[in-house]
Design a protein around this motif. Structure first.
Motif, PDB file in Angstrom:
ATOM      1  N   ASN A   1       0.828  -1.220   0.000  1.00 46.73           N
ATOM      2  CA  ASN A   1       0.000   0.000   0.000  1.00 46.73           C
ATOM      3  C   ASN A   1       0.854   1.258   0.000  1.00 46.73           C
ATOM      4  N   ILE A   2       1.941   1.215  -0.764  1.00 46.68           N
ATOM      5  CA  ILE A   2       2.804   2.392  -0.914  1.00 46.68           C
ATOM      6  C   ILE A   2       2.424   3.091  -2.213  1.00 46.68           C
ATOM      7  N   LYS A   3       2.226   4.408  -2.119  1.00 48.05           N
ATOM      8  CA  LYS A   3       1.755   5.181  -3.274  1.00 48.05           C
ATOM      9  C   LYS A   3       2.935   5.890  -3.934  1.00 48.05           C
ATOM     10  N   LEU A   4       3.031   5.747  -5.255  1.00 45.15           N
ATOM     11  CA  LEU A   4       4.135   6.312  -6.016  1.00 45.15           C
ATOM     12  C   LEU A   4       3.663   7.453  -6.903  1.00 45.15           C
ATOM     13  N   VAL A   5       4.498   8.476  -7.013  1.00 43.51           N
ATOM     14  CA  VAL A   5       4.292   9.533  -8.003  1.00 43.51           C
ATOM     15  C   VAL A   5       5.340   9.299  -9.076  1.00 43.51           C
ATOM     16  N   LEU A   6       4.891   8.854 -10.243  1.00 47.28           N
ATOM     17  CA  LEU A   6       5.826   8.374 -11.248  1.00 47.28           C
ATOM     18  C   LEU A   6       6.483   9.465 -12.067  1.00 47.28           C
ATOM     19  N   GLU A   7       5.771  10.532 -12.363  1.00 48.04           N
ATOM     20  CA  GLU A   7       6.277  11.513 -13.312  1.00 48.04           C
ATOM     21  C   GLU A   7       6.594  12.835 -12.647  1.00 48.04           C
ATOM     22  N   PRO A   8       7.807  13.389 -12.877  1.00 45.40           N
ATOM     23  CA  PRO A   8       8.065  14.757 -12.451  1.00 45.40           C
ATOM     24  C   PRO A   8       7.260  15.716 -13.311  1.00 45.40           C
ATOM     25  N   SER A   9       6.995  16.901 -12.806  1.00 46.34           N
ATOM     26  CA  SER A   9       6.221  17.888 -13.558  1.00 46.34           C
ATOM     27  C   SER A   9       7.057  18.465 -14.691  1.00 46.34           C
TER      28      SER A   9
ATOM     29  N   TYR B   1       9.273  15.312   9.742  1.00 49.71           N
ATOM     30  CA  TYR B   1       7.983  15.603   9.113  1.00 49.71           C
ATOM     31  C   TYR B   1       8.011  15.166   7.660  1.00 49.71           C
ATOM     32  N   PHE B   2       6.817  14.920   7.129  1.00 46.56           N
ATOM     33  CA  PHE B   2       6.684  14.852   5.677  1.00 46.56           C
ATOM     34  C   PHE B   2       5.544  15.767   5.272  1.00 46.56           C
ATOM     35  N   GLU B   3       5.575  16.181   4.015  1.00 43.06           N
ATOM     36  CA  GLU B   3       4.615  17.172   3.531  1.00 43.06           C
ATOM     37  C   GLU B   3       3.617  16.536   2.574  1.00 43.06           C
ATOM     38  N   ASP B   4       2.346  16.839   2.795  1.00 44.34           N
ATOM     39  CA  ASP B   4       1.278  16.489   1.854  1.00 44.34           C
ATOM     40  C   ASP B   4       1.138  17.694   0.925  1.00 44.34           C
ATOM     41  N   GLU B   5       1.813  17.639  -0.218  1.00 47.58           N
ATOM     42  CA  GLU B   5       1.869  18.809  -1.100  1.00 47.58           C
ATOM     43  C   GLU B   5       0.498  19.165  -1.666  1.00 47.58           C
ATOM     44  N   GLU B   6      -0.323  18.161  -1.923  1.00 45.70           N
ATOM     45  CA  GLU B   6      -1.635  18.419  -2.503  1.00 45.70           C
ATOM     46  C   GLU B   6      -2.498  19.247  -1.557  1.00 45.70           C
ATOM     47  N   ARG B   7      -2.484  18.894  -0.267  1.00 45.11           N
ATOM     48  CA  ARG B   7      -3.304  19.603   0.721  1.00 45.11           C
ATOM     49  C   ARG B   7      -2.541  20.706   1.438  1.00 45.11           C
TER      50      ARG B   7
ATOM     51  N   ARG C   1      -1.480   9.464   3.321  1.00 47.47           N
ATOM     52  CA  ARG C   1      -1.161  10.735   2.670  1.00 47.47           C
ATOM     53  C   ARG C   1       0.325  10.845   2.312  1.00 47.47           C
ATOM     54  N   TYR C   2       1.041   9.730   2.385  1.00 44.99           N
ATOM     55  CA  TYR C   2       2.452   9.768   1.980  1.00 44.99           C
ATOM     56  C   TYR C   2       2.567   9.271   0.538  1.00 44.99           C
ATOM     57  N   PHE C   3       3.234  10.079  -0.289  1.00 47.71           N
ATOM     58  CA  PHE C   3       3.439   9.725  -1.689  1.00 47.71           C
ATOM     59  C   PHE C   3       4.945   9.749  -1.973  1.00 47.71           C
ATOM     60  N   VAL C   4       5.458   8.645  -2.497  1.00 41.94           N
ATOM     61  CA  VAL C   4       6.882   8.560  -2.824  1.00 41.94           C
ATOM     62  C   VAL C   4       7.101   9.213  -4.179  1.00 41.94           C
TER      63      VAL C   4
END
Length: 300
Positions: free
Chosen positions: A144-152, A242-248, A268-271
């Motif tokens: 249940n680890i969430k990945l952010v695959l693409e840089p902006s 700390y970690f940051e929830d950038e979306e919120r 709310r943690y995204f790698v």
């Protein structure tokens, strides 16, 4: 001399301690201090403490800009951290001192080649679940680890195709290069980036076992005060994570007793870019109070 003896015996931990004690004596000889810093950088390098080694190489070069060993060591650190642009810059600086230095010539060519190929290789290195020796995508998903695959697009432009971490204007591209891998026992080890916003510094752990606690890493990382901590606040038991929830735009405080896996599994943690990131602050510091002013903070 003690440091050199320990180094010859490959007892790099004691070598670091000896060189550190020598530096604390403040001999006032800039050339000797440059040698001590370069030697300590070499010991840190062999321990895998590439960020600490780089900091020492930087300080040594400031004391003696033409100190070739410091330049070579700094370039090697950048290579290990996959900062190929910086490695190239250090190599070029060293080649101005000695244009025929074989190590720098070879490293310069290798860094240039790796920099060019890195964008094309990025997805294969970090996200292709079928490459030989890679953890399957299922290994990550089942946890249940969430990945952010693409840089902006903006990040691609800024970092020349390399994923970049950005927090309140504080940037670091040290997250690139290392990748998550599967151990023989079926556990994952991750590259983890520690950010110190107050001092605009970073630490990079190449292999953080998912079942290791943060406090255990902090005890090793801060067994000795970092050179930028002039107020001596960054002690293992005086730190907040700390970690940051950038979306919120919200922050989550991490219990240092938690394992990496416990944090990565938070809803709310995204790698991002294959590298978990944690922010580190000194407890109750004026900077942290200002930093968190007006921000919503959750406790894990």
């Amino acid at each position: 001399n003690e440091g050199n003896e320990y180094f010859k015996e490959k007892d790099y931990g004691r070598a670091v301690a000896a060189y550190s004690e020598a530096l604390r004596r403040r001999c006032g000889d800039a050339e000797l201090d440059a040698v001590l810093l370069t030697n300590r950088a070499a010991a840190h390098f062999h321990l895998g403490n590439y960020r600490s080694a780089l900091n020492d190489a930087i300080q040594a070069k400031k004391l003696k800009p033409t100190h070739l060993k410091a330049i070579i060591r700094g370039a090697l650190c950048h290579m290990e951290l996959k900062n190929f642009s910086e490695a190239i810059a250090w190599c070029e600086e060293g080649l101005q001192v000695d244009s025929k230095e074989k190590k720098l010539v070879e490293m310069r060519a290798k860094a240039d080649k790796l920099k060019v190929s890195m964008k094309a290789a990025w997805h294969l290195q970090c996200w292709d679940p079928w490459r030989e020796g890679a953890p399957s995508g299922f290994c990550v998903c089942e946890r249940n680890i969430k990945l952010v695959l693409e840089p902006s697009d903006e990040e691609e432009e800024v970092s020349d195709g390399l994923a970049e971490i950005s927090l309140d204007g504080f940037h670091s591209d040290s997250a690139t290069g290392a990748k998550v891998h599967l151990d023989a026992d079926g556990s994952l080890s991750w590259p983890v980036l520690f950010l110190y916003p107050e001092h605009e510094q970073t630490d990079f752990t190449v292999a953080f076992h998912e079942n290791s606690r943060f406090i255990d890493h902090l005890m090793v990382m801060f067994a000795e005060l970092p050179p930028w901590d002039l107020e001596k606040k960054y002690l293992p038991n005086n730190l907040e994570l700390y970690f940051e929830d950038e979306e919120r735009e919200e922050m989550y405080e991490v219990n240092p007793e938690y394992t990496l896996l416990q944090v990565l599994q938070h809803k709310r943690y995204f790698v991002k870019a294959g590298t978990p990131t944690v922010l580190v602050f000194a407890k109750r510091s004026p900077f942290s109070k200002k930093y968190f002013s007006g921000k919503k903070v959750h406790r894990l």
